[in-house]
Design a protein around this motif. Sequence first.
Motif, mmCIF file in Angstrom:
data_model
loop_
_atom_site.group_PDB
_atom_site.id
_atom_site.type_symbol
_atom_site.label_atom_id
_atom_site.label_comp_id
_atom_site.label_asym_id
_atom_site.label_seq_id
_atom_site.Cartn_x
_atom_site.Cartn_y
_atom_site.Cartn_z
ATOM 1 N N ARG A 102 -8.602 -3.405 -1.300
ATOM 2 C CA ARG A 102 -7.407 -3.798 -1.521
ATOM 3 C C ARG A 102 -6.312 -2.716 -1.741
ATOM 4 O O ARG A 102 -6.526 -1.623 -1.751
ATOM 5 N N GLN A 103 -4.991 -3.204 -1.760
ATOM 6 C CA GLN A 103 -3.873 -2.287 -2.105
ATOM 7 C C GLN A 103 -3.894 -1.396 -3.221
ATOM 8 O O GLN A 103 -3.851 -0.256 -3.262
ATOM 9 N N ALA A 104 -4.245 -2.032 -4.418
ATOM 10 C CA ALA A 104 -4.498 -1.262 -5.601
ATOM 11 C C ALA A 104 -5.694 -1.113 -6.341
ATOM 12 O O ALA A 104 -5.796 -0.383 -7.217
ATOM 13 N N PHE A 105 -6.764 -1.379 -5.413
ATOM 14 C CA PHE A 105 -8.290 -1.504 -6.047
ATOM 15 C C PHE A 105 -9.097 -1.476 -4.843
ATOM 16 O O PHE A 105 -8.880 -1.985 -3.870
ATOM 17 N N ILE A 106 -10.285 -1.177 -5.151
ATOM 18 C CA ILE A 106 -11.750 -1.306 -4.318
ATOM 19 C C ILE A 106 -12.232 -2.043 -5.382
ATOM 20 O O ILE A 106 -12.644 -1.648 -6.376
ATOM 21 N N SER A 107 -13.240 -3.182 -4.645
ATOM 22 C CA SER A 107 -14.349 -3.679 -5.316
ATOM 23 C C SER A 107 -15.489 -3.926 -4.706
ATOM 24 O O SER A 107 -15.606 -3.969 -3.588
ATOM 25 N N SER A 108 -16.561 -3.803 -5.727
ATOM 26 C CA SER A 108 -18.057 -4.117 -5.043
ATOM 27 C C SER A 108 -18.546 -5.320 -5.736
ATOM 28 O O SER A 108 -18.454 -5.330 -6.946
ATOM 29 N N ARG A 114 -22.760 -13.272 -8.752
ATOM 30 C CA ARG A 114 -21.377 -13.525 -8.351
ATOM 31 C C ARG A 114 -20.321 -13.198 -9.137
ATOM 32 O O ARG A 114 -19.290 -13.784 -9.437
ATOM 33 N N ASN A 115 -20.447 -11.978 -9.614
ATOM 34 C CA ASN A 115 -19.322 -11.417 -10.304
ATOM 35 C C ASN A 115 -19.429 -9.725 -9.507
ATOM 36 O O ASN A 115 -20.516 -9.387 -8.881
ATOM 37 N N PRO A 116 -18.350 -9.071 -9.919
ATOM 38 C CA PRO A 116 -18.168 -7.643 -9.160
ATOM 39 C C PRO A 116 -19.455 -6.874 -9.894
ATOM 40 O O PRO A 116 -19.884 -7.255 -11.112
ATOM 41 N N HIS A 117 -19.880 -5.815 -9.110
ATOM 42 C CA HIS A 117 -20.337 -4.734 -9.722
ATOM 43 C C HIS A 117 -19.465 -3.985 -10.207
ATOM 44 O O HIS A 117 -19.613 -3.402 -11.575
ATOM 45 N N TRP A 118 -18.427 -3.593 -9.910
ATOM 46 C CA TRP A 118 -17.428 -2.716 -10.358
ATOM 47 C C TRP A 118 -16.006 -3.052 -9.500
ATOM 48 O O TRP A 118 -16.063 -3.308 -8.386
ATOM 49 N N VAL A 119 -15.039 -2.752 -10.361
ATOM 50 C CA VAL A 119 -13.964 -2.642 -9.595
ATOM 51 C C VAL A 119 -13.129 -1.203 -9.992
ATOM 52 O O VAL A 119 -13.238 -0.892 -11.164
ATOM 53 N N VAL B 76 4.647 -3.194 1.480
ATOM 54 C CA VAL B 76 5.164 -2.215 0.328
ATOM 55 C C VAL B 76 6.029 -1.329 0.889
ATOM 56 O O VAL B 76 5.967 -1.024 2.255
ATOM 57 N N LYS B 77 7.173 -1.208 0.299
ATOM 58 C CA LYS B 77 8.325 -0.457 0.722
ATOM 59 C C LYS B 77 7.923 1.112 0.441
ATOM 60 O O LYS B 77 7.632 1.492 -0.586
ATOM 61 N N GLY B 78 7.743 1.855 1.609
ATOM 62 C CA GLY B 78 7.412 3.366 1.557
ATOM 63 C C GLY B 78 5.878 3.325 1.106
ATOM 64 O O GLY B 78 5.390 2.391 1.593
ATOM 65 N N PRO B 79 5.637 4.404 0.788
ATOM 66 C CA PRO B 79 3.956 4.612 0.973
ATOM 67 C C PRO B 79 3.423 3.837 -0.353
ATOM 68 O O PRO B 79 4.388 3.919 -1.315
ATOM 69 N N ALA B 80 2.467 3.785 -0.350
ATOM 70 C CA ALA B 80 1.769 2.969 -1.703
ATOM 71 C C ALA B 80 1.586 3.895 -2.801
ATOM 72 O O ALA B 80 1.364 5.140 -2.397
ATOM 73 N N PRO B 81 1.934 3.846 -3.901
ATOM 74 C CA PRO B 81 1.937 4.487 -4.912
ATOM 75 C C PRO B 81 0.834 4.875 -5.473
ATOM 76 O O PRO B 81 0.575 5.749 -6.343
ATOM 77 N N VAL B 82 -0.282 4.239 -4.954
ATOM 78 C CA VAL B 82 -1.514 4.668 -5.692
ATOM 79 C C VAL B 82 -2.820 4.838 -4.641
ATOM 80 O O VAL B 82 -2.417 4.452 -3.451
ATOM 81 N N ASN B 83 -4.003 5.358 -4.881
ATOM 82 C CA ASN B 83 -4.991 5.616 -3.871
ATOM 83 C C ASN B 83 -5.940 5.448 -4.798
ATOM 84 O O ASN B 83 -7.154 6.342 -5.227
ATOM 85 N N PRO B 84 -6.612 4.051 -4.835
ATOM 86 C CA PRO B 84 -7.975 3.803 -5.389
ATOM 87 C C PRO B 84 -9.090 4.487 -4.914
ATOM 88 O O PRO B 84 -9.908 4.873 -5.853
ATOM 89 N N ALA B 85 -9.134 4.752 -3.666
ATOM 90 C CA ALA B 85 -10.440 5.392 -3.173
ATOM 91 C C ALA B 85 -10.638 6.823 -3.567
ATOM 92 O O ALA B 85 -11.715 7.551 -3.402
ATOM 93 N N GLY B 86 -9.445 7.494 -4.190
ATOM 94 C CA GLY B 86 -9.804 8.616 -4.863
ATOM 95 C C GLY B 86 -10.832 8.870 -5.835
ATOM 96 O O GLY B 86 -11.284 9.925 -5.899
ATOM 97 N N LEU B 87 -11.292 7.840 -6.498
ATOM 98 C CA LEU B 87 -12.524 7.706 -7.395
ATOM 99 C C LEU B 87 -13.668 8.419 -6.807
ATOM 100 O O LEU B 87 -14.136 9.115 -7.448
ATOM 101 N N PHE B 88 -13.851 8.207 -5.369
ATOM 102 C CA PHE B 88 -14.944 8.708 -4.789
ATOM 103 C C PHE B 88 -15.115 10.056 -4.751
ATOM 104 O O PHE B 88 -16.235 10.475 -4.576
ATOM 105 N N GLU B 89 -14.066 10.755 -4.987
ATOM 106 C CA GLU B 89 -14.278 12.356 -5.313
ATOM 107 C C GLU B 89 -15.441 12.607 -6.401
ATOM 108 O O GLU B 89 -15.945 13.623 -6.350
ATOM 109 N N TYR B 90 -15.371 11.861 -7.284
ATOM 110 C CA TYR B 90 -16.505 11.901 -8.445
ATOM 111 C C TYR B 90 -17.677 11.400 -8.173
ATOM 112 O O TYR B 90 -18.694 11.444 -8.976
#
Lengths: 344, 344
Positions: A102-108, A114-119, B76-90
């Motif tokens: 999603r724009q602000a999050f990723i979900s599994s 029938r619930n997320p594993h994680w968001v 979204v106006k301009g670039p998205a202010p967040v990058n949720p997939a950045g988590l996967f660095e960990y």
Amino acid sequence: MSKTTLAVIAAVSAGAGAAATATILNLRPNNKHVEVLNTYSPSAIPLPSSSVPVPASQVFNPPPPPAPSSSPVSNVKGPAPVNPAGLFEYGFPGPVADLAARQAFISSYDRRTRNPHWVAEHITAESLSRREGDRKHSTFLEDESVPEKFRAKLKDYFRSGYDRGHQVPAADCKWSQTAMDETFYLSNMCPQVGEGFNRDYWAHFEDFCRRLAGTYPSVRIVTGPLYLPQKDPVDNKWYVKYEVVGSPAPNVAVPTHFYKVIFAEDGKQGGQVAVGAFVMPNAVIPNSKPLQEFEVPLEVVERASGLEFASKLPAQRRKRLCVETSCSLVVKEYADRQKAFAKK
Amino acid sequence: MSKTTLAVIAAVSAGAGAAATATILNLRPNNKHVEVLNTYSPSAIPLPSSSVPVPASQVFNPPPPPAPSSSPVSNVKGPAPVNPAGLFEYGFPGPVADLAARQAFISSYDRRTRNPHWVAEHITAESLSRREGDRKHSTFLEDESVPEKFRAKLKDYFRSGYDRGHQVPAADCKWSQTAMDETFYLSNMCPQVGEGFNRDYWAHFEDFCRRLAGTYPSVRIVTGPLYLPQKDPVDNKWYVKYEVVGSPAPNVAVPTHFYKVIFAEDGKQGGQVAVGAFVMPNAVIPNSKPLQEFEVPLEVVERASGLEFASKLPAQRRKRLCVETSCSLVVKEYADRQKAFAKK
């Protein structure tokens, strides 16, 4: 009707009669259960012995393993008499953990509960300061990217006694209406106790996370359900017990607990990360309860969830969040702000 | 020690005091929980927007999704202010369903319940006729390909009151000692009720599957656990309840039910497949109980397990096993054969 069969078969104990089973079979003969939901094409199966291109769509919901052309048979005289991977001609069983970016999050998504594993969400002071989305324009949505038979439904929550509890909070995603709308997919929800939890202690906890973005340049939060065993005082054995809500048949598991794993980043490439893990029961929690009582070692969440959250984060980059900052809720301030907000 | 924390946190209810939590934290400070188990390398992350090679090792236990270089942000106006997939660095949280390709079967492991998701075997008249393996040479084995914190252990089963119940039966894999030995991995086991089930009705059911190989040129069997809800007669709600066994702390879930999905093939490329799905409670079942009472529509197993077993098998190739052949156990004959075998 087909959802009823899950409920019915659950009642098929060793002592149950043939009637129930016959009912199931008469209702839905086996050979009518044909659904071709898996669009994965065998011609695209990557071979295990070489590197071949994998289309992005398959990488994102990872494809089944290849059928080995020959088993790793070492001490067998002649060729192996069987080929177990031949099953995959009929489709790979899974499990598929439907990932959604999603724009602000990723979900599994967990097709069994029938619930997320994680968001996994990301917030910053700037993202929280923008106010271009309003939850009054958002509506709860079934996630049609999940196959119907595994999907949480609006009717499952209706009159269930539980809130449709956002895992990524809507209030974290005000920076765009789309970002906020996307938090309303049921694949971002779990059944949560409303009064005393989702609308109270858990909401204060979500506010705590947002306040971290005032201290840290970048905050990542991973949230999800747990199903934890409790010891039965009578027989001294451990049991997992959770309700399953749904209509017309039980469909969505009610988690016993929820976790949040928080990564508060210093904003530098390869910088320090303050990590905090919390586990709370899906139950009324008095506001007087100190937040730090729910802090747990990260490994507790990992063992309980079957997930790993920081396997690639080196020890020397880690700090403990509740040592670096005060892990306490600001209930009064939050309540006041909500009141002020309500008056607007 | 660390396993105890799972049990302890389960007891952390809203009313629990700080002592328990403090105990956890003192025992295992958060920042000592560093394990680098995930050897997945970020440089090998396939990009979502193009096709890139994926090493076989990653395909077989599918890699995490890529970090999108930019989110699909539309309004979204301009670039998205967040990058949720950045988590996967960990590290990617998972879930990982540890796949193992054995000589006679393939298995997929559930790190949360410490049971398989499914095991898929293949038998033929020829494979069953070979007798090069003997279970007296086999020993139960922990599966060290599963990370320690998610692994079922021998001590978890010890004095649990349950059998280490083979999902792929050892008796199906006599065609090589290695094939048989591999059925003794705990990743091919679930806790099963012994007397009256694993050693009786379930064993007769396994024998039924083997007898199918006398009728059909090729038989595939997928077996696994289920955790099904039952209706509470007092409050009329549905609950999943299952024991969790383990030492020193609860670790391995005791399934409420088991399924088998059987594919009896005519041996022709693209030929007919007789499909049968069965669900049995993990409980004493009298031998007098007709097998067909446990037959269910395939979709029942799919909804309950979150898996799909025949998504790519066209309707016109399917037959219903229990219409094509008699779905009944041969208890007496089996008992006699066992007796005869014991005398050898």
